[in-house]
Motif scaffolding. Structure first.
Motif, PDB file in Angstrom:
ATOM      1  N   GLU A  37     -49.392  40.971  40.045  1.00 36.54           N
ATOM      2  CA  GLU A  37     -49.311  41.901  38.905  1.00 36.54           C
ATOM      3  C   GLU A  37     -48.957  43.308  39.385  1.00 36.54           C
ATOM      4  OE1 GLU A  37     -51.848  39.796  39.449  1.00 36.54           O
ATOM      5  OE2 GLU A  37     -51.275  38.355  37.901  1.00 36.54           O
ATOM      6  N   LEU A  38     -49.548  43.676  40.516  1.00 39.13           N
ATOM      7  CA  LEU A  38     -49.296  45.006  41.063  1.00 39.13           C
ATOM      8  C   LEU A  38     -47.824  45.128  41.487  1.00 39.13           C
ATOM      9  CD1 LEU A  38     -51.288  47.256  41.436  1.00 39.13           C
ATOM     10  CD2 LEU A  38     -51.661  46.520  43.794  1.00 39.13           C
ATOM     11  N   ALA A  39     -47.316  44.057  42.081  1.00 36.56           N
ATOM     12  CA  ALA A  39     -45.940  44.078  42.579  1.00 36.56           C
ATOM     13  C   ALA A  39     -44.929  44.137  41.428  1.00 36.56           C
ATOM     14  CB  ALA A  39     -45.679  42.857  43.456  1.00 36.56           C
ATOM     15  N   GLU A  40     -45.373  43.711  40.209  1.00 36.21           N
ATOM     16  CA  GLU A  40     -44.479  43.772  39.033  1.00 36.21           C
ATOM     17  C   GLU A  40     -43.909  45.174  38.850  1.00 36.21           C
ATOM     18  OE1 GLU A  40     -46.412  42.594  35.417  1.00 36.21           O
ATOM     19  OE2 GLU A  40     -47.040  40.690  36.318  1.00 36.21           O
ATOM     20  N   PRO A  46     -40.096  41.879  36.231  1.00 36.54           N
ATOM     21  CA  PRO A  46     -41.557  41.796  36.139  1.00 36.54           C
ATOM     22  C   PRO A  46     -42.052  40.604  35.331  1.00 36.54           C
ATOM     23  CG  PRO A  46     -40.701  43.720  34.948  1.00 36.54           C
ATOM     24  CD  PRO A  46     -39.560  43.147  35.705  1.00 36.54           C
ATOM     25  N   GLU A  47     -41.333  40.273  34.260  1.00 42.30           N
ATOM     26  CA  GLU A  47     -41.764  39.150  33.402  1.00 42.30           C
ATOM     27  C   GLU A  47     -41.772  37.845  34.195  1.00 42.30           C
ATOM     28  OE1 GLU A  47     -42.761  38.778  30.158  1.00 42.30           O
ATOM     29  OE2 GLU A  47     -43.083  40.944  30.332  1.00 42.30           O
ATOM     30  N   LYS A  48     -40.689  37.681  34.978  1.00 36.69           N
ATOM     31  CA  LYS A  48     -40.539  36.450  35.761  1.00 36.69           C
ATOM     32  C   LYS A  48     -41.672  36.338  36.775  1.00 36.69           C
ATOM     33  CE  LYS A  48     -36.269  34.298  37.032  1.00 36.69           C
ATOM     34  NZ  LYS A  48     -35.018  34.477  37.765  1.00 36.69           N
ATOM     35  N   GLY A  54     -47.598  29.088  40.769  1.00 35.42           N
ATOM     36  CA  GLY A  54     -47.840  29.114  42.214  1.00 35.42           C
ATOM     37  C   GLY A  54     -46.806  28.280  42.943  1.00 35.42           C
ATOM     38  N   ASN A  55     -46.554  28.610  44.208  1.00 37.89           N
ATOM     39  CA  ASN A  55     -45.582  27.887  45.052  1.00 37.89           C
ATOM     40  C   ASN A  55     -44.166  27.918  44.480  1.00 37.89           C
ATOM     41  OD1 ASN A  55     -47.816  27.299  46.544  1.00 37.89           O
ATOM     42  ND2 ASN A  55     -47.969  25.199  45.840  1.00 37.89           N
ATOM     43  N   THR A  56     -43.782  29.022  43.860  1.00 38.32           N
ATOM     44  CA  THR A  56     -42.397  29.146  43.404  1.00 38.32           C
ATOM     45  C   THR A  56     -41.777  30.395  44.023  1.00 38.32           C
ATOM     46  OG1 THR A  56     -43.105  30.356  41.448  1.00 38.32           O
ATOM     47  CG2 THR A  56     -42.736  27.998  41.167  1.00 38.32           C
ATOM     48  N   VAL A  57     -40.456  30.367  44.064  1.00 38.82           N
ATOM     49  CA  VAL A  57     -39.740  31.498  44.663  1.00 38.82           C
ATOM     50  C   VAL A  57     -38.888  32.148  43.582  1.00 38.82           C
ATOM     51  CG1 VAL A  57     -38.004  32.152  46.377  1.00 38.82           C
ATOM     52  CG2 VAL A  57     -39.667  30.377  46.919  1.00 38.82           C
ATOM     53  N   ILE A  58     -38.977  33.463  43.484  1.00 34.75           N
ATOM     54  CA  ILE A  58     -38.121  34.129  42.501  1.00 34.75           C
ATOM     55  C   ILE A  58     -37.274  35.200  43.179  1.00 34.75           C
ATOM     56  CG2 ILE A  58     -39.373  33.668  40.362  1.00 34.75           C
ATOM     57  CD1 ILE A  58     -40.825  36.221  40.693  1.00 34.75           C
TER      58      ILE A  58
END
Ligand SMILES: Nc1nc2c(ncn2[C@@H]2O[C@H](COP(=O)(O)OP(=O)(O)OP(=O)(O)O)[C@@H](O)[C@H]2O)c(=O)[nH]1
Ligand SMILES: [Mg+2]
Length: 467
Positions: A37-40, A46-48, A54-58
């Motif tokens: 959330e902080l990194a958003e 940010p929505e993505k 968990g365990n996904t790459v964006i």
């Protein structure tokens, strides 16, 4: 008051997981409560990020507070408890080189991440029950492993082989201890069927001996592990012109040391690491040993001698072309007398003068030519065999990986030795029980089941940042 009070909180932390420098990618690891959330706040999507499972790459961009793009990145999202630390985490892969990573780190700090302390990710993994202490230490061993053997032993510990062995030994010991505790809690004649127990004496000598044997095997394994981790110091020694630098270069497969036909060429010693059969060997080339009045050479010879004091293995080279001299036999005699050293005697320049059938020393001599390479393969295997024989322990499945573990195993063994000594003297159970408890606690400390904040901080602060 703990020394470093930041260990143990769950605030969002970030650190380089790779060494910044030239390379394709830099990995920055972020972890802690609310880390994604902080990194958003600095992520282009940010929505993505918010809805990422968990365990996904964006994919996205890191955007500085002034709106400028810092770098194009991939962010791997991990949701608690399924992450290395057991917390919500983010692994950001940005471009390599020092600038991109620094820019991303600065943006992370701006949005509220603090720099991780050394080993803090692994500390959190331990606190969240992801790893026991032997596995946490194995992570650090793995990061530092120099050879394939060192790596595979660390992997064994990371997979829990040592933890299982310690727990199995502890279980055996707890069985003995609980027998004693019961006798201490109830009067002997109420429960005892055994003459010793009825008399209030210890009857668990046999299991304690078995446990002690298992602990000793573990303690011995440390010698071997230390060698795989730190390597051994092997010093090439001999008279001037014997061919020491030629041999050094040949073993190193590199023209590192200066070779000339002038005796006294090497002045200062040179050290380089080679690996033989998974054993890291710190190989040192030294100045030829002789009485010298020339000041620079004299210092060189003194340094050679100092290094030879520290050597664990001495490769003593005889100049075959010159034949064995009184100085050679004197030096060899000296090294033989030093019982803490392994010694191999080499007959060099066998291409000019083959090894005679009889020479004036007791040791076996390995015939080599540092010029043509003859005998070098045999020498390399003799080095490995000599080290292995000197270790005097088999390559066991469960082995210790750190001095901390070794000290605790030895503490447990010492308590059990005292237990047996007291039992032998027929001492009462209330003197024996505390020793058994002490041994159980030492074993618990190895895996981290018994630990204090101080011990943990001391341990993890030796790790590298980002691990
Ligand atoms: N034929 C022959 N010559 C060799 C051999 N090993 C070394 N040499 C020669 O012996 C001379 C001395 O070799 P170095 O390797 O410099 O000897 P060193 O023991 O390091 O000598 P210092 O540094 O002076 O103590 C050089 O001319 C080498 O080429 C060998 O196996 N056969
Ligand atoms: Mg030399």
């Amino acid at each position: 008051m703990p020394k470093i009070n930041s260990y143990g909180d769950d605030s969002p932390i970030a650190a380089f997981a790779t060494t910044p420098g030239s390379g394709a990618l830099t990995l920055i690891r972020c972890s802690g409560k609310g880390a994604p959330e902080l990194a958003e706040k600095i992520f282009s999507q940010p929505e993505k990020l918010r809805h990422a499972a968990g365990n996904t790459v964006i994919h996205g961009w890191i955007i500085a507070p002034n709106g400028q793009k810092v770098d194009e990145v991939l962010a791997a999202v991990f949701r608690a408890p399924k992450s290395y630390t057991g917390e919500d985490s983010l692994d950001i892969s940005c471009h390599g080189g020092s600038a991109a990573g620094k820019g991303v780190m600065a943006a992370l700090r701006d949005c509220g991440f603090r720099d991780a302390l050394p080993g803090e990710f692994t500390f959190r993994a331990f606190m969240n029950g992801k790893l026991d202490l032997t596995q946490s230490e194995a992570v650090m061993e793995l990061v530092c492993a120099q050879t394939d053997k060192g790596r595979s032993h660390a992997i064994n510990r990371l997979s829990g082989v040592l933890e299982q062995e310690i727990n199995a030994i502890k279980q055996q010991l707890v069985a003995v201890l609980s027998g004693v505790e019961i006798l201490l809690d109830y009067s002997e004649d109420e429960i005892s069927a055994n003459a010793d127990e009825a008399a209030g004496r210890f009857s668990g000598q046999q299991p304690v001996r078995e446990i002690l044997a298992r602990l000793r095997t573990l303690a011995q394994s440390w010698r071997r592990e230390r060698i795989y981790q730190e390597g051994i110091l092997a010093v090439i020694a001999g008279r001037p012109n014997a061919g020491k630098s030629s041999l050094f270069n040949l073993l190193l497969k590199e023209e590192r040391s200066i070779v000339t036909e002038i005796p006294g060429t090497t002045r200062d010693w040179i050290e380089a690491v080679i690996s033989l059969d998974g054993i890291p060997i710190r190989l040192a080339d030294t100045a030829g040993l002789r009485e010298s009045f020339e000041p620079v050479e004299k210092i060189g010879v003194e340094r050679s001698r100092g290094l030879l004091e520290a050597a664990e293995l001495v490769l003593y080279l005889i100049d075959g072309a010159a034949g064995i001299t009184g100085e050679d036999t004197a030096f060899i005699g000296e090294f033989q007398a030093a019982h803490n050293k392994l010694l191999l005697i080499l007959w060099n320049k066998a291409d000019i003068t083959p090894l005679p059938a009889r020479i004036k020393i007791d040791n076996d001599c390995i015939s080599i030519s540092a010029k043509t390479g003859t005998g070098i393969a045999e020498l390399e295997s003799a080095i490995v065999t000599t080290i292995e024989a000197g270790l005097n322990t088999a390559d066991a499945a469960a082995s210790l990986g750190t001095v901390r573990q070794k000290n605790l195993v030895e503490a447990a063994a010492a308590a059990l030795e005292e237990t047996l000594a007291l039992a032998e003297q027929g001492q009462p159970l209330d003197l024996i029980a505390p020793l058994l408890r002490e041994a159980v606690n030492s074993l618990g400390e190895i895996t981290g089941e018994v630990s204090t904040a101080d011990i943990l901080e001391e341990m993890f602060s030796k790790f590298c940042v980002g691990k």
